[in-house]
Design an enzyme around this catalytic site. Structure first.
Site, short mmCIF file in Angstrom:
data_model
loop_
_atom_site.label_atom_id
_atom_site.label_comp_id
_atom_site.label_asym_id
_atom_site.label_seq_id
_atom_site.Cartn_x
_atom_site.Cartn_y
_atom_site.Cartn_z
N ASP A 51 -8.12 -1.92 2.43
CA ASP A 51 -8.40 -2.16 1.02
C ASP A 51 -7.40 -1.41 0.14
O ASP A 51 -6.94 -1.93 -0.89
CB ASP A 51 -9.83 -1.72 0.69
CG ASP A 51 -10.23 -2.06 -0.73
OD1 ASP A 51 -9.58 -2.93 -1.34
OD2 ASP A 51 -11.20 -1.47 -1.24
N ASP A 54 -3.67 -3.10 0.68
CA ASP A 54 -3.34 -4.34 -0.03
C ASP A 54 -3.10 -4.09 -1.51
O ASP A 54 -2.26 -4.74 -2.14
CB ASP A 54 -4.40 -5.43 0.20
CG ASP A 54 -5.77 -5.07 -0.36
OD1 ASP A 54 -5.90 -4.06 -1.05
OD2 ASP A 54 -6.74 -5.81 -0.08
N GLY A 55 -3.81 -3.11 -2.07
CA GLY A 55 -3.57 -2.76 -3.47
C GLY A 55 -2.19 -2.18 -3.67
O GLY A 55 -1.48 -2.51 -4.64
N ARG A 59 1.10 -3.89 -5.83
CA ARG A 59 1.88 -3.22 -6.88
C ARG A 59 3.35 -3.07 -6.48
O ARG A 59 4.25 -3.27 -7.30
CB ARG A 59 1.27 -1.84 -7.17
CG ARG A 59 -0.11 -1.91 -7.82
CD ARG A 59 -0.60 -0.52 -8.23
NE ARG A 59 -0.87 0.32 -7.06
CZ ARG A 59 -2.02 0.38 -6.44
NH1 ARG A 59 -3.04 -0.37 -6.84
NH2 ARG A 59 -2.20 1.18 -5.40
N ASP A 72 -10.42 -9.51 -2.69
CA ASP A 72 -10.65 -8.10 -2.40
C ASP A 72 -12.07 -7.68 -2.76
O ASP A 72 -12.77 -7.05 -1.97
CB ASP A 72 -9.62 -7.26 -3.17
CG ASP A 72 -9.62 -5.81 -2.74
OD1 ASP A 72 -9.59 -5.55 -1.53
OD2 ASP A 72 -9.65 -4.92 -3.61
N ASP A 76 -15.29 -6.63 -0.19
CA ASP A 76 -16.01 -5.36 -0.29
C ASP A 76 -17.51 -5.58 -0.43
O ASP A 76 -18.31 -4.95 0.26
CB ASP A 76 -15.50 -4.56 -1.51
CG ASP A 76 -14.09 -4.05 -1.32
OD1 ASP A 76 -13.66 -3.93 -0.17
OD2 ASP A 76 -13.43 -3.75 -2.34
#
Length: 222
Positions: A51, A54-55, A59, A72, A76
């Site tokens: 998690d 991937d963030g 960016r 995403d 969750d």
């Protein structure tokens, strides 16, 4: 020069590919949850750890997308929900509490996201939270947000593991205790506070939607 398909195909963005891997790992975890806590736990942990990956990838590569955001968030929410379903099977006497937790979590995030879209924002974290100090601090401080989410997940994960084992034992004679039991007790207050924040989020989202209704009715009268 023609662009590669992956450069303009949102489905093939690197963060979304990572998201698909998270989903696969989550389903493997769900399958083994009732019978094999080792495989289930590792798959759940890796899926959760991705998690953050991937963030970062979104960016770093400039590949943020609305599809990725929903992928995403839904991963969750569904992962936690499925874990709570298994906990309801393991601890049937507390089923109502797990049901309440699922309901509050799903409802608060859904209406909060919808109110954000209605307000013209592309994320529930970007709407105006200035009138709500609780949510402003919660979403405005990455450390607080991470600690609350991680603590909440740890609490439910420890409850799950305690069904199978107490974990490594701290040998303190009559005061001996298992590691999983210790973490469960420590993170229980975090899970409670997280649920209370979700209720605040639910209320704030309802207020946002009602304010839109009021604005629409005023425009109709003009």
């Amino acid at each position: 020069m023609a662009q590669k398909p992956s450069e303009d195909n949102v489905y093939l963005f690197v963060p979304n590919l990572i998201g698909y891997a998270r989903i696969i790992l989550a389903f493997i975890s769900f399958y083994y949850m009732p019978t094999n806590h080792i495989i289930a736990t590792w798959c759940y942990i890796i899926s959760g750890a991705l998690d953050a990956v991937d963030g970062y990838a979104a960016r770093a590569l400039g590949q943020s997308s609305k599809f990725g955001y929903f992928l995403d968030m839904l991963t969750d929410r569904c992962a936690t929900m499925c874990l709570l379903v298994v906990l309801s099977l393991f601890y049937p006497q507390y089923t109502i509490l797990f049901q309440l937790s699922m309901t509050i979590d799903i409802a608060s995030h859904w209406i909060h996201t919808q109110s954000a879209i209605m307000k013209g924002s592309d994320s529930h974290k970007k709407i105006d939270l200035s009138t709500n100090p609780v949510l402003k601090h919660y979403y405005g401080n990455r450390i607080v947000l991470f600690m609350m989410c991680a603590g909440n997940e740890l609490f439910y994960s420890m409850l799950y593991l305690l069904h199978f084992t107490t974990g490594p034992v701290f040998p303190l004679g009559p005061l001996s205790f298992g590691f999983f039991s210790f973490v469960c007790v420590v993170t229980a207050p975090v899970a409670i506070v997280k649920t209370l924040i979700s209720l605040v989020q639910l209320y704030a989202a309802c207020q946002n939607v009602v304010s839109i209704d009021v604005e629409d009715r005023l425009k109709m009268k003009q």
